[in-house]
Design a protein around this motif. Structure first.
Motif, short mmCIF file in Angstrom:
data_model
loop_
_atom_site.label_atom_id
_atom_site.label_comp_id
_atom_site.label_asym_id
_atom_site.label_seq_id
_atom_site.Cartn_x
_atom_site.Cartn_y
_atom_site.Cartn_z
N VAL A 44 38.30 40.98 -15.57
CA VAL A 44 39.35 41.51 -16.44
C VAL A 44 40.67 40.87 -16.04
O VAL A 44 40.99 40.78 -14.85
CB VAL A 44 39.46 43.05 -16.32
CG1 VAL A 44 40.61 43.59 -17.17
CG2 VAL A 44 38.15 43.72 -16.68
N VAL A 45 41.43 40.43 -17.03
CA VAL A 45 42.80 39.97 -16.83
C VAL A 45 43.70 40.97 -17.54
O VAL A 45 43.50 41.28 -18.71
CB VAL A 45 43.02 38.55 -17.42
CG1 VAL A 45 44.49 38.19 -17.41
CG2 VAL A 45 42.21 37.51 -16.67
N ILE A 46 44.68 41.48 -16.81
CA ILE A 46 45.64 42.42 -17.40
C ILE A 46 46.99 41.73 -17.45
O ILE A 46 47.49 41.25 -16.44
CB ILE A 46 45.73 43.72 -16.56
CG1 ILE A 46 44.36 44.40 -16.52
CG2 ILE A 46 46.80 44.65 -17.14
CD1 ILE A 46 44.30 45.62 -15.62
N GLY A 47 47.53 41.66 -18.66
CA GLY A 47 48.81 40.99 -18.84
C GLY A 47 49.63 41.66 -19.92
O GLY A 47 49.26 42.73 -20.41
N CYS A 56 43.78 33.53 -21.02
CA CYS A 56 43.14 34.59 -20.23
C CYS A 56 41.63 34.37 -20.17
O CYS A 56 41.02 34.48 -19.09
CB CYS A 56 43.43 35.96 -20.83
SG CYS A 56 45.16 36.45 -20.70
N PHE A 57 41.02 34.04 -21.30
CA PHE A 57 39.57 33.84 -21.30
C PHE A 57 39.17 32.55 -20.60
O PHE A 57 38.10 32.48 -19.99
CB PHE A 57 39.01 33.95 -22.72
CG PHE A 57 39.02 35.36 -23.23
CD1 PHE A 57 38.24 36.33 -22.61
CD2 PHE A 57 39.81 35.74 -24.29
CE1 PHE A 57 38.24 37.65 -23.05
CE2 PHE A 57 39.83 37.05 -24.74
CZ PHE A 57 39.05 38.00 -24.12
N THR A 58 40.02 31.54 -20.64
CA THR A 58 39.77 30.32 -19.86
C THR A 58 39.78 30.64 -18.37
O THR A 58 38.90 30.20 -17.62
CB THR A 58 40.82 29.24 -20.19
OG1 THR A 58 40.73 28.91 -21.57
CG2 THR A 58 40.62 27.99 -19.34
N LEU A 59 40.76 31.41 -17.95
CA LEU A 59 40.84 31.83 -16.54
C LEU A 59 39.61 32.63 -16.15
O LEU A 59 39.00 32.38 -15.10
CB LEU A 59 42.11 32.66 -16.31
CG LEU A 59 42.25 33.35 -14.96
CD1 LEU A 59 42.23 32.34 -13.82
CD2 LEU A 59 43.53 34.18 -14.92
N LEU A 60 39.20 33.58 -16.99
CA LEU A 60 38.01 34.39 -16.68
C LEU A 60 36.76 33.51 -16.57
O LEU A 60 35.96 33.70 -15.65
CB LEU A 60 37.82 35.48 -17.74
CG LEU A 60 38.78 36.65 -17.65
CD1 LEU A 60 38.67 37.53 -18.89
CD2 LEU A 60 38.53 37.46 -16.39
N ASP A 61 36.60 32.56 -17.47
CA ASP A 61 35.46 31.63 -17.40
C ASP A 61 35.42 30.91 -16.06
O ASP A 61 34.39 30.87 -15.39
CB ASP A 61 35.53 30.57 -18.50
CG ASP A 61 35.04 31.05 -19.84
OD1 ASP A 61 34.21 31.99 -19.89
OD2 ASP A 61 35.46 30.46 -20.86
N LYS A 62 36.55 30.34 -15.67
CA LYS A 62 36.61 29.56 -14.43
C LYS A 62 36.35 30.43 -13.21
O LYS A 62 35.58 30.06 -12.32
CB LYS A 62 37.96 28.86 -14.31
CG LYS A 62 38.15 27.75 -15.29
CD LYS A 62 39.50 27.09 -15.14
CE LYS A 62 39.65 25.96 -16.14
NZ LYS A 62 40.86 25.18 -15.91
N VAL A 63 37.00 31.58 -13.14
CA VAL A 63 36.86 32.46 -11.98
C VAL A 63 35.43 32.98 -11.86
O VAL A 63 34.84 32.94 -10.77
CB VAL A 63 37.87 33.63 -12.05
CG1 VAL A 63 37.55 34.69 -11.02
CG2 VAL A 63 39.30 33.11 -11.86
N GLY A 91 44.40 31.21 -5.57
CA GLY A 91 44.84 29.94 -6.15
C GLY A 91 44.88 29.98 -7.67
O GLY A 91 45.81 29.48 -8.29
N TYR A 92 43.86 30.59 -8.27
CA TYR A 92 43.84 30.73 -9.73
C TYR A 92 45.00 31.60 -10.21
O TYR A 92 45.65 31.29 -11.22
CB TYR A 92 42.53 31.34 -10.20
CG TYR A 92 41.40 30.35 -10.28
CD1 TYR A 92 41.42 29.29 -11.18
CD2 TYR A 92 40.29 30.49 -9.46
CE1 TYR A 92 40.37 28.38 -11.24
CE2 TYR A 92 39.23 29.58 -9.52
CZ TYR A 92 39.28 28.53 -10.42
OH TYR A 92 38.25 27.64 -10.49
N GLN A 97 49.89 32.09 -13.35
CA GLN A 97 50.99 33.02 -13.57
C GLN A 97 52.09 32.36 -14.38
O GLN A 97 52.25 31.15 -14.37
CB GLN A 97 51.54 33.55 -12.25
CG GLN A 97 52.37 32.56 -11.47
CD GLN A 97 52.85 33.16 -10.15
OE1 GLN A 97 52.75 34.35 -9.93
NE2 GLN A 97 53.39 32.32 -9.30
N VAL A 98 52.81 33.18 -15.11
CA VAL A 98 53.89 32.67 -15.93
C VAL A 98 55.12 32.47 -15.05
O VAL A 98 55.51 33.36 -14.31
CB VAL A 98 54.22 33.67 -17.07
CG1 VAL A 98 55.42 33.20 -17.87
CG2 VAL A 98 53.02 33.86 -17.95
#
Length: 102
Positions: A44-47, A56-63, A91-92, A97-98
């Motif tokens: 889950v990414v909360i933003g 967000c979904f790219t980050l979730l895929d990679k992690v 690192g991710y 992060q913005v």
């Protein structure tokens, strides 16, 4: 606290999501992006509303891909930050992060 909110909300969203699904759920002033893989691993990414959903979904895929390669599937159900070491997450989070405009 914010940490308790994030933990509780993430667990609730994952429990209510189907295997192999992606969703974005508004909770208070946050947007929660969840990805539950077919193997049961979830993230889950909360933003805020400004952060791009695609990112967000790219980050979730990679992690989740990297986590599944580094951590045995046997450890997923009972694991916690105290029992599973996954140093790559920091690192991710820094990379994605913005940064404020200058």
């Amino acid at each position: 606290s914010v940490q308790e909110f994030m933990t509780f909300t993430s667990q609730l969203i994952v429990e209510r999501s189907e295997l192999g699904s992606r969703a974005s759920v508004k909770e208070q002033e946050y947007l929660c992006h969840v990805y539950v893989r077919n193997d049961g691993l979830a993230g889950v990414v909360i933003g805020d509303n400004e952060y791009p959903q695609r990112v967000c979904f790219t980050l979730l895929d990679k992690v989740l891909d990297e986590f599944s390669r580094q951590v045995s599937k046997i450890d997923w159900p009972s694991g916690s930050p105290a029992t599973i070491s996954y140093a790559a997450l920091d690192g991710y989070l820094i990379k994605y992060q913005v940064r404020p405009a200058r």
